[in-house]
Design a protein around this motif. Structure first.
Motif, PDB file in Angstrom:
ATOM      1  N   ARG A 155      19.406   8.053  17.072  1.00  0.00           N
ATOM      2  CA  ARG A 155      19.989   6.872  16.434  1.00  0.00           C
ATOM      3  C   ARG A 155      18.962   6.190  15.555  1.00  0.00           C
ATOM      4  NH1 ARG A 155      24.200   4.433  20.807  1.00  0.00           N
ATOM      5  NH2 ARG A 155      25.073   6.447  21.324  1.00  0.00           N
ATOM      6  N   VAL A 156      19.420   5.804  14.371  1.00  0.00           N
ATOM      7  CA  VAL A 156      18.544   5.180  13.395  1.00  0.00           C
ATOM      8  C   VAL A 156      19.194   3.921  12.826  1.00  0.00           C
ATOM      9  CG1 VAL A 156      17.327   7.306  12.753  1.00  0.00           C
ATOM     10  CG2 VAL A 156      19.438   6.684  11.562  1.00  0.00           C
ATOM     11  N   GLN A 157      18.356   3.090  12.210  1.00  0.00           N
ATOM     12  CA  GLN A 157      18.790   1.850  11.577  1.00  0.00           C
ATOM     13  C   GLN A 157      18.179   1.798  10.183  1.00  0.00           C
ATOM     14  OE1 GLN A 157      20.753  -0.849  12.815  1.00  0.00           O
ATOM     15  NE2 GLN A 157      20.600  -1.524  10.695  1.00  0.00           N
ATOM     16  N   ALA A 158      18.963   1.358   9.201  1.00  0.00           N
ATOM     17  CA  ALA A 158      18.465   1.237   7.836  1.00  0.00           C
ATOM     18  C   ALA A 158      17.500   0.065   7.709  1.00  0.00           C
ATOM     19  CB  ALA A 158      19.633   1.051   6.858  1.00  0.00           C
ATOM     20  N   VAL A 159      16.448   0.287   6.933  1.00  0.00           N
ATOM     21  CA  VAL A 159      15.527  -0.749   6.499  1.00  0.00           C
ATOM     22  C   VAL A 159      15.365  -0.564   4.999  1.00  0.00           C
ATOM     23  CG1 VAL A 159      14.311  -0.973   8.710  1.00  0.00           C
ATOM     24  CG2 VAL A 159      13.500   0.693   7.029  1.00  0.00           C
ATOM     25  N   PHE A 160      14.862  -1.561   4.325  1.00  0.00           N
ATOM     26  CA  PHE A 160      14.808  -1.497   2.861  1.00  0.00           C
ATOM     27  C   PHE A 160      13.401  -1.780   2.359  1.00  0.00           C
ATOM     28  CE2 PHE A 160      19.070  -2.431   4.163  1.00  0.00           C
ATOM     29  CZ  PHE A 160      19.837  -1.609   3.346  1.00  0.00           C
ATOM     30  N   THR A 161      13.019  -1.064   1.304  1.00  0.00           N
ATOM     31  CA  THR A 161      11.714  -1.268   0.688  1.00  0.00           C
ATOM     32  C   THR A 161      11.801  -0.967  -0.802  1.00  0.00           C
ATOM     33  OG1 THR A 161       9.341  -0.820   0.941  1.00  0.00           O
ATOM     34  CG2 THR A 161      10.823   1.082   1.030  1.00  0.00           C
ATOM     35  N   ALA A 162      10.911  -1.576  -1.570  1.00  0.00           N
ATOM     36  CA  ALA A 162      10.886  -1.356  -3.016  1.00  0.00           C
ATOM     37  C   ALA A 162      10.050  -0.121  -3.340  1.00  0.00           C
ATOM     38  CB  ALA A 162      10.317  -2.566  -3.735  1.00  0.00           C
ATOM     39  N   VAL A 163      10.608   0.737  -4.181  1.00  0.00           N
ATOM     40  CA  VAL A 163       9.919   1.937  -4.662  1.00  0.00           C
ATOM     41  C   VAL A 163      10.067   1.944  -6.175  1.00  0.00           C
ATOM     42  CG1 VAL A 163       9.877   4.454  -4.674  1.00  0.00           C
ATOM     43  CG2 VAL A 163      10.374   3.229  -2.546  1.00  0.00           C
ATOM     44  N   ASN A 164       8.965   1.818  -6.874  1.00  0.00           N
ATOM     45  CA  ASN A 164       8.980   1.815  -8.341  1.00  0.00           C
ATOM     46  C   ASN A 164      10.005   0.825  -8.907  1.00  0.00           C
ATOM     47  OD1 ASN A 164       6.999   3.812  -8.336  1.00  0.00           O
ATOM     48  ND2 ASN A 164       8.513   5.448  -8.348  1.00  0.00           N
ATOM     49  N   GLY A 165      10.083  -0.363  -8.301  1.00  0.00           N
ATOM     50  CA  GLY A 165      10.954  -1.409  -8.815  1.00  0.00           C
ATOM     51  C   GLY A 165      12.405  -1.343  -8.362  1.00  0.00           C
ATOM     52  N   VAL A 166      12.756  -0.363  -7.514  1.00  0.00           N
ATOM     53  CA  VAL A 166      14.124  -0.238  -7.002  1.00  0.00           C
ATOM     54  C   VAL A 166      14.058  -0.295  -5.471  1.00  0.00           C
ATOM     55  CG1 VAL A 166      16.176   1.225  -6.876  1.00  0.00           C
ATOM     56  CG2 VAL A 166      14.815   1.184  -8.962  1.00  0.00           C
ATOM     57  N   THR A 167      14.906  -1.114  -4.855  1.00  0.00           N
ATOM     58  CA  THR A 167      14.946  -1.199  -3.396  1.00  0.00           C
ATOM     59  C   THR A 167      15.777  -0.045  -2.857  1.00  0.00           C
ATOM     60  OG1 THR A 167      14.729  -3.596  -3.498  1.00  0.00           O
ATOM     61  CG2 THR A 167      15.550  -2.660  -1.437  1.00  0.00           C
ATOM     62  N   VAL A 168      15.163   0.711  -1.947  1.00  0.00           N
ATOM     63  CA  VAL A 168      15.829   1.887  -1.386  1.00  0.00           C
ATOM     64  C   VAL A 168      15.964   1.750   0.129  1.00  0.00           C
ATOM     65  CG1 VAL A 168      14.984   3.414  -3.212  1.00  0.00           C
ATOM     66  CG2 VAL A 168      13.688   3.197  -1.105  1.00  0.00           C
ATOM     67  N   PRO A 169      17.037   2.324   0.686  1.00  0.00           N
ATOM     68  CA  PRO A 169      17.126   2.349   2.144  1.00  0.00           C
ATOM     69  C   PRO A 169      16.263   3.474   2.701  1.00  0.00           C
ATOM     70  CG  PRO A 169      19.122   3.257   1.172  1.00  0.00           C
ATOM     71  CD  PRO A 169      18.255   2.816   0.041  1.00  0.00           C
ATOM     72  N   ARG A 170      15.605   3.165   3.788  1.00  0.00           N
ATOM     73  CA  ARG A 170      14.905   4.154   4.594  1.00  0.00           C
ATOM     74  C   ARG A 170      15.418   3.955   6.000  1.00  0.00           C
ATOM     75  NH1 ARG A 170       8.776   3.861   2.216  1.00  0.00           N
ATOM     76  NH2 ARG A 170       9.195   5.022   0.317  1.00  0.00           N
ATOM     77  N   TRP A 171      14.931   4.740   6.948  1.00  0.00           N
ATOM     78  CA  TRP A 171      15.487   4.711   8.288  1.00  0.00           C
ATOM     79  C   TRP A 171      14.386   4.629   9.320  1.00  0.00           C
ATOM     80  CZ3 TRP A 171      20.668   4.307   8.154  1.00  0.00           C
ATOM     81  CH2 TRP A 171      21.280   4.645   6.933  1.00  0.00           C
ATOM     82  N   VAL A 172      14.612   3.832  10.361  1.00  0.00           N
ATOM     83  CA  VAL A 172      13.707   3.753  11.501  1.00  0.00           C
ATOM     84  C   VAL A 172      14.494   4.119  12.752  1.00  0.00           C
ATOM     85  CG1 VAL A 172      12.193   2.014  10.469  1.00  0.00           C
ATOM     86  CG2 VAL A 172      14.148   1.267  11.840  1.00  0.00           C
ATOM     87  N   LEU A 173      13.801   4.641  13.747  1.00  0.00           N
ATOM     88  CA  LEU A 173      14.457   4.951  15.009  1.00  0.00           C
ATOM     89  C   LEU A 173      14.925   3.658  15.660  1.00  0.00           C
ATOM     90  CD1 LEU A 173      11.990   7.654  16.370  1.00  0.00           C
ATOM     91  CD2 LEU A 173      14.353   8.027  15.585  1.00  0.00           C
ATOM     92  N   GLU A 174      16.156   3.671  16.172  1.00  0.00           N
ATOM     93  CA  GLU A 174      16.710   2.513  16.840  1.00  0.00           C
ATOM     94  C   GLU A 174      16.004   2.329  18.167  1.00  0.00           C
ATOM     95  OE1 GLU A 174      20.915   2.264  18.007  1.00  0.00           O
ATOM     96  OE2 GLU A 174      21.304   1.630  15.947  1.00  0.00           O
ATOM     97  N   ARG A 175      15.742   1.107  18.510  1.00  0.00           N
ATOM     98  CA  ARG A 175      15.102   0.819  19.805  1.00  0.00           C
ATOM     99  C   ARG A 175      16.167   0.886  20.887  1.00  0.00           C
ATOM    100  NH1 ARG A 175      10.927   1.652  17.235  1.00  0.00           N
ATOM    101  NH2 ARG A 175       9.709   0.024  16.271  1.00  0.00           N
ATOM    102  N   ALA A 176      15.836   1.524  21.988  1.00  0.00           N
ATOM    103  CA  ALA A 176      16.794   1.673  23.104  1.00  0.00           C
ATOM    104  C   ALA A 176      16.974   0.376  23.853  1.00  0.00           C
ATOM    105  CB  ALA A 176      16.342   2.770  24.040  1.00  0.00           C
TER     106      ALA A 176
END
Length: 141
Positions: free
Chosen positions: A120-141
């Motif tokens: 299970r994962v959760q979306a997080v967001f970060t800027a890459v070359n001026g565009v905010t992109v979703p990335r994923w982190v493992l969901e905490r149990a």
């Protein structure tokens, strides 16, 4: 790093991502969700659409750890991953991204042996070359 290509159909996706929201295009007539974004509903052929907010939760459907890195921009990031995430609130929608330890962490911040199909994962967001992109982190149990 590669940057997303913005087009008329996908621009709202990136605008919502810049606000920290994961949204998916849906048909305003029949209600079916679709990704990638496109002008016409493949189910009812309507041109009416609306962007629906998702929870940002999902599970890893598939992944790959390229060896050796295939693109020069990624040569200094051995062990980076590319995952396919099946959204929890829209199981037929799958997004491609990276599993990271935190929003601004390096693409190789999660050891490949920690990646599991079904995790299970959760979306997080970060800027890459001026565009905010979703990335994923493992969901905490």
């Amino acid at each position: 790093m590669l940057s997303p290509v913005l087009d008329d159909d996908g621009t709202p996706f990136w605008e919502h991502a810049a606000q920290g929201e994961l949204r998916v295009q849906g048909c305003a007539d029949c209600g079916e969700l679709r990704f990638p974004p496109r002008p016409c509903c493949p189910h009812c052929h309507s041109f009416a659409s609306a962007w629906r907010r998702m929870t940002g939760r999902g599970r890893i459907w598939s992944y790959v750890v390229p060896h050796p890195p295939l693109l020069p921009a990624y040569a200094e990031l051995p062990g980076y991953n590319v995952i396919v995430v099946e959204l929890a609130d829209a199981p037929r929608i799958r997004l491609v991204g990276n599993l990271v330890s935190g929003a601004d962490a390096a693409l190789n911040s999660v050891a490949p042996d920690r990646i599991r199909i079904g995790a299970r994962v959760q979306a997080v967001f970060t800027a890459v070359n001026g565009v905010t992109v979703p990335r994923w982190v493992l969901e905490r149990a």
